[in-house]
Scaffold this motif. Structure first.
Motif, mmCIF file in Angstrom:
data_model
loop_
_atom_site.group_PDB
_atom_site.id
_atom_site.type_symbol
_atom_site.label_atom_id
_atom_site.label_comp_id
_atom_site.label_asym_id
_atom_site.label_seq_id
_atom_site.Cartn_x
_atom_site.Cartn_y
_atom_site.Cartn_z
ATOM 1 N N LEU A 43 0.839 -1.205 0.000
ATOM 2 C CA LEU A 43 0.000 0.000 0.000
ATOM 3 C C LEU A 43 0.872 1.252 0.000
ATOM 4 O O LEU A 43 0.590 2.227 -0.696
ATOM 5 C CB LEU A 43 -0.855 0.033 1.264
ATOM 6 N N THR A 46 2.201 2.203 -3.358
ATOM 7 C CA THR A 46 1.279 2.575 -4.437
ATOM 8 C C THR A 46 1.384 4.071 -4.732
ATOM 9 O O THR A 46 0.901 4.534 -5.747
ATOM 10 C CB THR A 46 -0.190 2.253 -4.101
ATOM 11 N N ARG A 48 4.011 5.392 -5.545
ATOM 12 C CA ARG A 48 5.188 5.374 -6.435
ATOM 13 C C ARG A 48 6.484 5.576 -5.639
ATOM 14 O O ARG A 48 6.490 6.131 -4.540
ATOM 15 C CB ARG A 48 5.113 6.432 -7.544
ATOM 16 N N ASP A 66 2.900 11.608 -2.852
ATOM 17 C CA ASP A 66 1.461 11.413 -2.694
ATOM 18 C C ASP A 66 1.169 11.114 -1.218
ATOM 19 O O ASP A 66 1.632 10.113 -0.682
ATOM 20 C CB ASP A 66 1.017 10.240 -3.582
ATOM 21 N N LEU A 68 -1.668 10.382 0.251
ATOM 22 C CA LEU A 68 -2.788 9.495 0.569
ATOM 23 C C LEU A 68 -2.356 8.078 0.946
ATOM 24 O O LEU A 68 -2.823 7.548 1.955
ATOM 25 C CB LEU A 68 -3.790 9.486 -0.586
ATOM 26 N N PRO A 69 -1.430 7.434 0.177
ATOM 27 C CA PRO A 69 -1.020 6.090 0.595
ATOM 28 C C PRO A 69 -0.457 6.058 2.004
ATOM 29 O O PRO A 69 -0.630 5.072 2.724
ATOM 30 C CB PRO A 69 0.057 5.717 -0.425
ATOM 31 N N LEU A 72 -3.379 5.965 4.214
ATOM 32 C CA LEU A 72 -4.017 4.642 4.132
ATOM 33 C C LEU A 72 -3.227 3.621 4.918
ATOM 34 O O LEU A 72 -3.775 2.809 5.659
ATOM 35 C CB LEU A 72 -4.105 4.176 2.676
#
Lengths: 111, 512
Positions: A43, A46, A48, A66, A68-69, A72
């Motif tokens: 996760l 993801t 990158r 990013d 968000l991962p 998460l």
């Protein structure tokens, strides 16, 4: 780097699945832990693979990591941790009540 | 924004948290709190289902973070219906549990409330990661509930259930990760829009993610290769919990229906109609497996568990046609089968209390003390489950058979559904004969306690829902048709969440 990470993931999942299919609750729990490590790691990437990217807006950069991962994976780690704690306690209780640590509660074979 | 949408989530959360504080105080307060909360949630769900029927799809934007960036709750006809089923069933199960089950250990009421919150959350959420979180809330409470009261078999079945679901959760995360990595969003409506424009080079990975998700939902719904946990988990747990869990498999059914019409539906570009070739064959084999288990069953509880399996098989086989009218028929069957299988678990438990030696086992024993009450409950529930007239099983099954006629797999559906009905008729007939007629002479030393009216009330109410579903057949099937219409036209959902522009994008891809 990509190759290294995919190899790591593959090995972790393979070990996790192998342990999960064992007959003793202890190795099953270890297998679950390994699987959840691998999944959390997956996760996380993801978003990158990058190095040295700012997480929040900075005036001199145009691309960012990013976020968000990361959010998460944090949620997934917390949930996974709670679940692992629960399954450890449950395995202990099953071991006591069924008087064996076999996952199907089969009695020990006497040699 | 309509704040009522959050009611079925927040109220059980609050009641559950308060129950934790009350755990060392009198059970009466906990019961009162739990029952009040369940009743209030039922009232709210009734209001919500009325709103969903009269208004377009409503969206609750949490913290006013606009979709697709924030988490949304979406209330459409399908989710409103599922919430009403859950809350009504939970209220009745809690009345039953308050008779005795909740004395067998601490924290039953807190876990029960969190369970309701998790189920309702899974029905309401419009975000796929949030769906995962609510699945976990639901599962963690179900782990506690399934083990409640303990016992050897319960612990063993519970261990299998927990380990399987933990693996399922890991797999769910893998699928969510792949979807996010490729499409860059987690909002279900946004996923649907981006899926339509996904480049062909990602097709294999997207399809893989979709099928991995399907395997997770199949585990929750107990479809064939992933269904072996169900009979022991439901068979050995306490009756009110098993009855509540009749709706848990429907969470899997709901997720399949939602995700594979919205995200992987007609307009999904490279991954369009992803599970159409898989769903019906798998569901039909589940139906067959359920029927085989039913014939082999030697215990009424076990038989009830296999009835759950058969109902899931029937539902998903009909949904597997992905035809509007067939989905509508399945929506009529869904409340019927949930309430009736739950009623069967409660009836089996009451029979258990009045048979000193055999319990729910299908061996001759002394006659039950309240023959009329238990006989009536068993007969009514069995007739309804099997699908004999005049109860709701008959109308729902006829509706399903009629609507799948034009489908190419109709012979399979007809043959297996009718044969399944016949087998359940034989098995339940045999069970009833052994329990009520093939009795040993009465032994005056063994006197079982009589069952009070309050104790029998939940099962009686569940049974009385069946004729109600027939009497209100007109409005219910109208609602079901409108629901199916909403489900099969995902552009409405996208429009409600993301606005008209995005819905047009979805429609264009469908045409072109």
């Amino acid at each position: 780097m990509e190759l290294l990470i995919s190899a790591c993931l593959g090995v972790m999942i393979a070990c996790g699945v192998y342990l999960l299919l064992r007959a003793r609750t202890f190795s099953v729990v270890l297998g679950l832990i390994l699987m959840s490590f691998a999944v959390n790691f997956f996760l996380f990437i993801t978003g990158r693979l990058h190095t040295d990217l700012p997480a929040i807006i900075s005036p001199d950069r145009s691309i960012y990591a990013d976020p968000l991962p990361q959010a998460l994976v944090l949620t997934a780690i917390v949930i996974g941790f709670a679940m692992t704690a629960f399954v450890v306690v449950l395995a202990l209780r099953a071991g006591r009540e069924l008087e064996t640590d076999h996952v199907d509660g089969k009695p020990e074979k006497t040699q | 924004m309509n704040h009522l949408i959050l009611g079925p989530l927040l109220l059980p959360l609050l009641a559950g948290a308060l129950s934790v504080l009350l755990v060392n105080q009198s059970l009466f307060r906990q019961r009162l709190l739990g029952l009040t909360s369940c009743l209030a949630v039922t009232v709210m769900s009734t209001a919500l289902i009325y709103q969903s029927a009269t208004e377009p799809i409503q969206v609750y934007v949490l913290g006013d973070w606009r979709p697709p960036f924030g988490i949304v709750m979406v209330l459409d006809r399908l989710s409103a219906m599922m919430i009403l089923i859950t809350s009504l069933l939970a209220f009745l199960c809690l009345i039953y549990a308050a008779q005795e089950t909740d004395r067998q250990g601490k924290n039953f009421h807190a876990l029960f409330q969190f369970q309701i919150m998790g189920i309702n959350g899974a029905f309401l959420t419009g975000d796929i990661f949030n769906l995962f979180v609510f699945f976990e809330v639901m599962l963690l409470s179900s782990y506690g509930l399934i083990l409640h009261g303990a016992g050897r078999y319960r612990t063993r079945a519970g261990l299998h259930y927990v380990i399987l679901n933990l693996v399922g959760s890991s797999i769910f995360l893998v699928a969510v990760g792949v979807l996010y990595g490729l499409l860059g969003t987690l909002n279900m409506a946004d996923l649907a829009v981006r899926m339509t424009h996904a480049p062909a080079e990602n097709a294999a990975l997207l399809k893989a993610a979709g099928l991995i998700l399907f395997s997770v939902f199949a585990l929750k719904a107990a479809l064939l290769p992933l269904c072996f946990w169900l009979p022991s988990a439901y068979g050995f747990t306490s009756a009110p919990v098993a009855a509540l869990f009749a709706v848990m498999t429907k969470v899997g059914v709901y997720a399949i229906l939602r995700i594979y019409t919205l995200i992987f539906g007609d307009g999904a570009g490279v991954a369009a109609n992803l599970i159409t070739p898989w769903l019906m064959p798998i569901a039909l084999t589940t139906l067959v497996a359920g029927a085989i288990g039913l014939v082999a069953g030697t215990d009424l509880r076990q038989i009830s568990s296999y009835l759950v399996l058969m109902s899931v098989g029937t539902l998903l086989a009909v949904i597997g046609t992905f035809d509007m009218a067939a989905i509508a028929a399945a929506m009529v069957y869904l409340p019927h089968t949930t309430f009736m299988t739950a009623g069967m678990f409660l009836t089996a438990d009451m029979i258990d209390r009045q048979r000193p030696d055999a319990g729910t086992g299908l061996t001759p024993d002394q006659p039950v003390r309240q023959k009329t009450l238990l006989g009536f409950l068993f007969l009514g529930t069995a007739v309804s489950i099997v699908g004999l007239p005049p109860l709701s099983g008959f109308t729902a099954k006829v509706m399903m058979l009629m609507t799948v006629q034009s489908h190419s797999a109709a012979p399979w559906l007809w043959a297996l559904m009718l044969a399944g009905g016949l087998i359940s008729l034989i098995v339940l007939g045999r069970a009833g004969t052994i329990i009520f007629w093939k009795t040993l002479p009465e032994n005056p030393l063994h006197t079982s306690r009589a069952i009070s009216f309050v104790h029998a009330f939940p099962a009686l109410t569940l049974l009385s829902i069946s004729p109600l579903l027939v009497l209100l057949g007109g409005p219910i099937s109208e609602f079901a048709y409108a629901t199916a219409d909403q489900i099969t036209r995902p552009a409405q959902y996208v429009e409600a969440v993301l606005g008209l522009d995005n819905a047009v994008l979805l429609l264009q891809s469908k045409g072109g």
